[in-house]
Motif scaffolding. Structure first.
Motif, PDB file in Angstrom:
ATOM      1  N   GLU A  62       0.826  -1.207   0.000  1.00 57.71           N
ATOM      2  CA  GLU A  62       0.000   0.000   0.000  1.00 57.71           C
ATOM      3  C   GLU A  62       0.862   1.259   0.000  1.00 57.71           C
ATOM      4  O   GLU A  62       0.560   2.234  -0.690  1.00 57.71           O
ATOM      5  N   LYS A  95      -0.399  -3.160  -8.115  1.00 57.70           N
ATOM      6  CA  LYS A  95      -1.489  -3.498  -7.191  1.00 57.70           C
ATOM      7  C   LYS A  95      -2.211  -4.756  -7.664  1.00 57.70           C
ATOM      8  O   LYS A  95      -2.507  -5.658  -6.874  1.00 57.70           O
ATOM      9  N   ASP A  99      -1.450  -7.677  -5.032  1.00 55.95           N
ATOM     10  CA  ASP A  99      -2.484  -7.569  -3.999  1.00 55.95           C
ATOM     11  C   ASP A  99      -2.920  -8.946  -3.484  1.00 55.95           C
ATOM     12  O   ASP A  99      -3.108  -9.121  -2.284  1.00 55.95           O
TER      13      ASP A  99
END
Length: 777
Positions: A62, A95, A99
């Motif tokens: 993040e 991401k 992720d």
């Protein structure tokens, strides 16, 4: 960011290696624009095998996305507009990729940073040979890299010679076919008229003779080429074997030794990236030479020429197969060892890795690895290649795992995350040997093929010795077995032979390593501490360290025979100190507030020369994991005489109720920590801010009486002034000698008092409505 600046200055092959680290999985632009941020993050603090660290990895992912987005937003102008779009795209791409598995991002970045650091270090060592560390590591690395360069040149040379041989042989075959055609023409002349036949036959015979003479010379030349090429391959394979010995038998064995010492608290064994890079280079060059030898064999079969080359090629093929087999079997290693003290019915993990798996394309058909626990005798039989009939000494649950290939790091490994030892089958014990001295090992084995099933390998590797326990009370004795084995085993031993006795300085090194690791302190055991331990181990009174230098200590003295007058061994006492320190007293040890390794007489000699109220902390001789406070004060029964008092030892149980700093703060007669530090300077920052006066409440309960009249003989606090405490206090806590809380030797018996203190504390921790509900009813 300093690393990235240095990485950009790399040249040649090092620059190419650095550039190859990046791609769609992690764009080089992200490395460039977030260099400072990337190098500042705690990537090494995350354990890739610990699923609980996935949250930390998620936070880093993040943070990376936010930094990219922030960087993109600050781009201005026409060029900035394009960069803004590109960085935004990378943020979305990363991401999406990481992720679902943020730990893979950590694995990728750690690999990139580590490789960059290695390349920069190697480049620095190459440009400044004299600037390397004192231990000579860069020089060893440089020698290995120089040998690889020499092997590359030799392999390229034989490749060129092989092509030359191939071209020569192809031309030879063409000319040989031409000679056959001429022979066929000569055979067909019989049907021609005599005049024409004679005319044409003379020309054909001349061409045939010339061609046959050339073929004879060329056959000898081809044989010579084959012989020279085979001899070059012999020299290349000899150097490959020598290089493999350096890497596998020296460097990899040293890594395994460091891994073993790390089990005793030694420094981390370090990463495997450099070793894997070397092993992959070896595998690549061995395989190239093997393919070259196979091509020469094919040429020989295509055009047989009598001579010694065929036998030489057979030997070369056997040699190169032996070399590649030794490399593959040696590089199947345990990257993360299973716990060496293994409790049944408890989950544990381990990781095995094949250092050449990526280079040999083993991952194209991922092999399965199986884990089995076997006994010491079964391990011996296995290494002797005796048939063990697939015996095991227990049952491990979840003991099969498929090897996974991590493209970002190029590693092929199997991560056993949820193994559990369901049961164990013990052997008959010898003599005084206990169950905590019996050693097992976890056997990891797999089977796979390389080169399109050309070679099939059955690989095995054994874990470090494992001691199996069924109850936590066996842990310290099992740890003693592991510590002795890790410290004193020799490379290449028969499983799991260790010396029965070692020199005392050798054991001191192992104890110091273990102590510093467990207590997490740079303050290890001093020479005085080690002398104290020697006195305890050998029941000696000598204070001279040199007296112990040549003394040996046996395993029985270490952890089989009880100390004189005690019901515990030397190791059990030392392990108790470690447990106490690491759970409750690490900060005080690091501050130097705990002297610890002193006997009662030494403490008395040290304190008697100091002012009243001076105290020190030493480990109890009589109780495992106990620490006592000794202090000097006036003898209340004999005016003008001073004496040293010793509290009954505090243990982990006591400190789980109230900390050492709080206890010292409670005792008003303790004024100066030896030699002369006011106790507030040392302990006040560790004290708990009081919400209630627990001990005042305790003393009220302990000494209150239905009779309001004072009872001086039984009172714990006397309101008369005492010469043993600061006169600013209005009371002293020293009772007369007939008080039952002090024994005749000045030991303060806190057993009864602490029991009530614990009851009071538990009572006060309850919610208010619970505390008083009994009275209200």
């Amino acid at each position: 960011m300093a690393l990235w600046i240095q990485a950009q200055q790399l040249q040649g092959d090092a620059l190419h290696q650095m550039q190859s680290l990046y791609g769609q999985h992690f764009p080089i632009e992200v490395r460039h624009y977030l260099a400072q941020w990337l190098e500042a993050q705690p990537w090494d603090a995350i354990d890739l095998e610990n699923q609980q660290d996935e949250f930390k990895a998620k936070r880093l992912l993040e943070g990376l996305i936010k930094e990219l987005q922030r960087k993109a937003e600050h781009q201005m102008g026409e060029d900035g507009f394009l960069l803004k779009i590109k960085l935004g795209h990378y943020a979305t791409q990363l991401k999406s990729s990481y992720d679902p598995c943020p730990l893979e991002l950590v694995r990728c970045v750690k690999h990139i940073l580590y490789t960059e650091q290695r390349l920069v270090q190697e480049a620095s060592n190459a440009s400044s040979p004299g600037s390397g560390p004192v231990d000579g590591t860069p020089q060893r690395y440089q020698q290995i890299n120089q040998t690889f360069e020499e092997l590359r040149v030799m392999t390229q040379d034989t490749e060129n010679d092989l092509r030359k041989l191939q071209h020569s042989q192809e031309y030879f075959i063409i000319q040989y076919q031409e000679s056959l055609r001429i022979q066929a023409q000569l055979s067909s002349l019989a049907s021609l008229p005599p005049a024409e036949r004679v005319q044409r036959e003379a020309g054909l015979q001349s061409r045939k003779s010339t061609l046959e003479a050339w073929l004879t010379r060329e056959a000898n030349t081809l044989q010579k080429y084959r012989q020279e090429l085979a001899e070059k391959h012999q020299r290349t394979l000899a150097l490959l074997r020598k290089q493999q010995t350096v890497i596998v038998d020296d460097e990899l064995i040293q890594w395994k030794r460091r891994q073993q010492l790390a089990g005793n608290g030694g420094p981390s064994e370090g990463g495997l990236d450099i070793l894997q890079a070397w092993c992959e280079k070896l595998a690549d060059m061995i395989w190239q030479n093997r393919q070259q030898i196979r091509r020469v064999e094919h040429l020989t079969q295509q055009l047989p020429i009598p001579g010694p080359t065929e036998e030489l090629l057979t030997d070369l093929n056997a040699t190169v197969t032996d070399i590649i087999s030794a490399l593959v079997t040696s590089t199947f290693i345990i990257e993360k060892q299973p716990p060496q003290v293994l409790k049944t019915q408890t989950k544990f993990s381990a990781t095995v890795r094949l250092l050449v798996g990526g280079k040999l394309n083993v991952h194209m058909n991922p092999p399965q690895v199986k884990a089995t626990i076997i006994s010491e005798q079964q391990a011996k039989a296995l290494l002797k290649n005796e048939n063990t009939r697939n015996d095991s000494s227990g049952e491990i649950l979840n003991n099969n795992c498929v090897m996974e290939y991590h493209q970002t790091t190029g590693t092929l490994s199997a991560h056993f995350r949820t193994m559990s030892l369901k049961r164990i089958k013990r052997s008959d014990r010898r003599g005084a040997e206990s169950v905590t001295e019996e050693k097992f090992t976890v056997l990891f084995e797999s089977q796979f093929s390389v080169g399109g099933n050309e070679l099939v390998f059955h690989v095995k590797t054994l874990s470090l010795p494992v001691v199996v326990i069924v109850h936590g009370s066996q842990d310290n004795n099992a740890t003693a077995t592991v510590l002795w084995d890790n410290a004193f085993s020799e490379t290449g031993r028969v499983p799991f032979v260790v010396p029965e006795k070692v020199l005392w300085p050798q054991l001191c090194e192992a104890l110091n390593m273990k102590y510093k690791s467990e207590v997490q302190s740079d303050r290890g055991l001093s020479e005085d501490n080690l002398v104290f331990l020697a006195q305890k181990a050998f029941s000696s009174s000598s204070n001279n360290p040199e007296d112990y230098c040549n003394m040996t200590i046996t395993w029985s003295q270490f952890n089989r025979e009880s100390l004189p007058g005690r019901n515990f061994t030397f190791w059990q006492w030392f392990d108790g100190v470690i447990e106490l320190m690491k759970k409750h007293l690490k900060s005080h040890w690091n501050d130097g507030a705990i002297l610890g390794f002193l006997n009662k007489q030494q403490a008395q000699d040290m304190l008697m020369s100091k002012p009243n109220g001076t105290f020190l902390l030493r480990f109890s001789d009589s109780e495992i994991g106990g620490i006592t406070i000794a202090w000097v004060a006036e003898n209340p029964n004999k005016a003008g005489e001073r004496m040293v008092w010793n509290l009954m030892p505090f243990t982990t149980k006591d400190f789980s109720i109230r900390s050492l700093a709080d206890r010292i703060s409670d005792l008003n007669h303790l004024l100066f920590l030896y030699p002369n530090q006011p106790k507030e300077e040392v302990f006040s920052r560790y004290c708990t801010p009081p919400n209630y006066d627990l001990y005042a409440f305790f003393f009220f309960l302990r000494f209150s009486s239905p009779n309001p009249e004072p009872s001086p003989g039984n009172s714990f606090m006397e309101h008369s002034a005492s010469p043993t405490v600061n006169q600013h206090h209005n009371f002293t806590i020293y009772p007369s000698m007939n008080d039952t809380m002090l024994d005749t030797e000045g030991e303060f018996d806190l057993d009864e008092t602490m029991d009530m203190a614990r009851q009071v504390e538990e009572f006060l921790r309850q919610p208010m409505e619970t505390q008083w509900s009994g009275q209200q009813s």
